[in-house]
Design a protein around this motif. Structure first.
Motif, PDB file in Angstrom:
ATOM      1  N   SER A 101       0.789  -1.230   0.000  1.00 59.67           N
ATOM      2  CA  SER A 101       0.000   0.000   0.000  1.00 59.67           C
ATOM      3  C   SER A 101       0.818   1.275   0.000  1.00 59.67           C
ATOM      4  O   SER A 101       0.245   2.378  -0.140  1.00 59.67           O
ATOM      5  N   LYS A 133       0.075   3.566  -2.779  1.00 56.19           N
ATOM      6  CA  LYS A 133      -0.973   4.598  -2.726  1.00 56.19           C
ATOM      7  C   LYS A 133      -0.391   6.006  -2.626  1.00 56.19           C
ATOM      8  O   LYS A 133      -0.986   6.976  -3.110  1.00 56.19           O
ATOM      9  N   HIS A 174      -9.471   8.241   2.648  1.00 58.59           N
ATOM     10  CA  HIS A 174     -10.265   7.095   3.120  1.00 58.59           C
ATOM     11  C   HIS A 174     -11.489   7.563   3.907  1.00 58.59           C
ATOM     12  O   HIS A 174     -11.906   6.928   4.873  1.00 58.59           O
ATOM     13  N   ASN A 219      -9.101  -0.083  -0.405  1.00 60.81           N
ATOM     14  CA  ASN A 219      -8.243  -0.380  -1.557  1.00 60.81           C
ATOM     15  C   ASN A 219      -8.959  -0.033  -2.857  1.00 60.81           C
ATOM     16  O   ASN A 219      -8.347   0.457  -3.812  1.00 60.81           O
ATOM     17  N   PHE A 249      -8.535   3.559  -4.033  1.00 61.87           N
ATOM     18  CA  PHE A 249      -7.299   3.923  -4.725  1.00 61.87           C
ATOM     19  C   PHE A 249      -7.209   3.289  -6.110  1.00 61.87           C
ATOM     20  O   PHE A 249      -6.510   3.811  -6.983  1.00 61.87           O
ATOM     21  N   ALA A 253      -3.559   0.183  -5.837  1.00 59.92           N
ATOM     22  CA  ALA A 253      -3.720   0.019  -4.391  1.00 59.92           C
ATOM     23  C   ALA A 253      -2.537  -0.685  -3.741  1.00 59.92           C
ATOM     24  O   ALA A 253      -2.394  -0.637  -2.515  1.00 59.92           O
ATOM     25  N   GLY A 267      -3.663  10.830   1.112  1.00 60.75           N
ATOM     26  CA  GLY A 267      -2.851   9.748   0.577  1.00 60.75           C
ATOM     27  C   GLY A 267      -1.760   9.249   1.498  1.00 60.75           C
ATOM     28  O   GLY A 267      -1.158   8.210   1.233  1.00 60.75           O
ATOM     29  N   HIS A 321       3.603   5.506   5.300  1.00 62.21           N
ATOM     30  CA  HIS A 321       2.562   4.529   4.980  1.00 62.21           C
ATOM     31  C   HIS A 321       3.110   3.140   5.255  1.00 62.21           C
ATOM     32  O   HIS A 321       4.316   2.899   5.180  1.00 62.21           O
TER      33      HIS A 321
END
Length: 468
Positions: free
Chosen positions: A84, A87, A129, A172, A175, A242, A296, A310
């Motif tokens: 991820s 992303k 999100h 997911n 994205f 994603a 993001g 992330h």
């Protein structure tokens, strides 16, 4: 210290050969932490790096690509799937479109990619999100099966679980949608855009959509026995944005330097800062929150210190990227195991910062005596605030406490708030007929040299009887 770490049949790289700028004792300690994590988590291999001042300061790797003694040893040029963390690249591509005037973050996704059932979710909500979009696809486990194109994914159909804007719900699918938006805006495959606009300018030549060159095998480690199971690898199709990308410690360290502020003009510093502003809180009932999502990026607030980055997870792989926002110090970690890696990324970064503290820049007198007319005591009604000048900023009160804020100059006798309640709010120095400061007009509030100074045009007036 010229031993080639690949010659070690146990897959333990000599930390000293991987050190660039850290003290040897620090390098040994970081290597020990990494080796302990590899053993504790039963990770086939794990590779990590520390970033400072836009460069890889230390890297290390433990283990072999197939998890067996005598196998090929991992190093900083070994590819792992970043999951991820992909992303964050998609998010930067979206923000570049925004900065170019191609879209607005308040635009509905439908305005740019019609034909899905993602409702009126905005681009900002998808990035953070907060769009309420379902987490996964409707078909089989997408991370372990080949993926379809966008039209098939959208027509499955995918939609929302919650009202847009209501709450954090990691997605997911969201994205995948943003990857499609990037592709349509450029008339090119989403990864071709990422490679052209981000990877190539940053010199990230070892970041790809499929394994290339020296790459680790994705593995599952049995929970009750020391045996391994290879995980499948495939093209995820529309879901690729994603979590599809593969990378190395060397390449991901460059992305960590980007996240720490060394954007090489690929993205403006102001936009990167904007991406780190918390939008949705990852809230668990009964637990204090420390993690939120910006545009993001994940953001963390740990004892008052802000981090951004992330995590990443795909069958056979785990990854992590984290930078301390103020200093830019960062860490990246990659492993080829479906599970088992703990909080080694923040542990490595904390150990490095504690053992290699930054030396403060020397103080020099560089102030402008003209600002002395603004420093000192001001009053908002009967409340007392102290003003001082730090660098180019007028600081009123203590930023982070009550309504304390820094103010950046925007013109003669004008500024704008940078912190807390007054972020973005205008400050104006109002002068009397003799040119001396009479009062501060801050977002319509009056700050006067004495409490409720009747000569300072206090809105609502001051009682004729004065203080009594």
């Amino acid at each position: 210290m010229s031993t080639d770490p690949r010659s070690d049949p146990h897959g333990v790289a000599d930390a000293s050969t991987l050190t660039r700028t850290v003290d040897p004792a620090t390098a040994r300690h970081l290597h020990h932490l990494l080796a302990t994590e590899q053993r504790r988590g039963r990770l086939p291999s794990v590779a990590a790096g520390i970033v400072r001042d836009g460069a890889l300061a230390w890297s290390g790797a433990i283990g072999t690509l197939d998890g067996r003694a005598g196998g090929e040893v991992a190093d900083a040029d070994t590819q792992y799937r970043m999951g991820s963390i992909t992303k964050t690249f998609v998010a930067v591509a979206v923000m570049r479109l925004r900065d170019a005037g191609r879209l607005d973050l308040l635009d509905r996704f439908e305005d740019h990619v019609p034909g899905s059932q993602l409702g009126g979710a905005t681009i900002a909500q998808l990035l953070s999100h907060g769009a309420g979009v379902q987490a996964e696809t409707n078909g089989p486990w997408w991370e372990r099966t080949p993926g379809a194109d966008w039209d098939e994914l959208a027509g499955s159909p995918v939609g929302q679980r919650f009202r847009a804007g209501r709450r954090f719900h990691y997605t997911n699918v969201g994205f995948a949608a943003l990857g499609q938006l990037v592709a349509r805006a450029h008339g090119a495959d989403w990864f071709d855009v990422i490679r052209r606009d981000l990877l190539d300018p940053l010199g990230m030549t070892r970041t790809t959509t499929r394994p290339s060159g020296k790459a680790a095998q994705g593995l599952a480690v049995h929970p009750f026995a020391d045996v391994l199971l290879p995980e499948p690898e495939h093209d995820a199709g529309a879901m690729a944005p994603a979590g599809q990308l593969w990378t190395t410690v060397d390449d991901l360290a460059r992305w960590a330097a980007f996240a720490g502020g060394d954007t090489a003009e690929v993205l403006s510093a102001d936009t990167l800062t904007e991406m780190y502003e918390p939008h949705t809180i990852n809230d668990s009932p009964g637990q204090p929150w420390t993690t939120a999502h910006g545009l993001g990026w994940q953001v963390w607030n740990v004892d008052g210190t802000r981090y951004a980055g992330h995590g990443g997870s795909m069958p056979g792989f785990l990854a992590g990227l984290r930078v301390e926002v103020e200093s830019g110090d960062g860490v990246v970690v990659l492993t080829n195991s479906t599970s088992g890696m703990g909080a080694i990324a923040p542990e490595l970064l904390t150990a490095y910062v504690e053992r290699e503290p930054r030396t403060p820049e020397p103080w020099h007198a560089a102030g402008d005596p003209a600002v002395l007319e603004l420093v000192g005591t001001w009053h908002w009604g009967p409340s007392v605030s102290t003003a001082r000048v730090v660098g180019e900023h007028l600081v009123l009160g203590e930023p982070g406490q009550a309504r304390g804020s820094r103010f950046a100059p925007t013109g003669r006798d004008e500024g704008v708030g940078l912190d807390g309640y007054y972020t973005g709010e205008p400050l104006r120095v109002v002068r009397s007929a003799d040119g001396a400061p009479s009062h501060l007009d801050l977002a319509s509030f009056r700050f006067t040299r004495t409490p409720y100074d009747p000569a300072a045009d206090v809105p609502g007036g001051v009682h004729d009887g004065g203080w009594r």
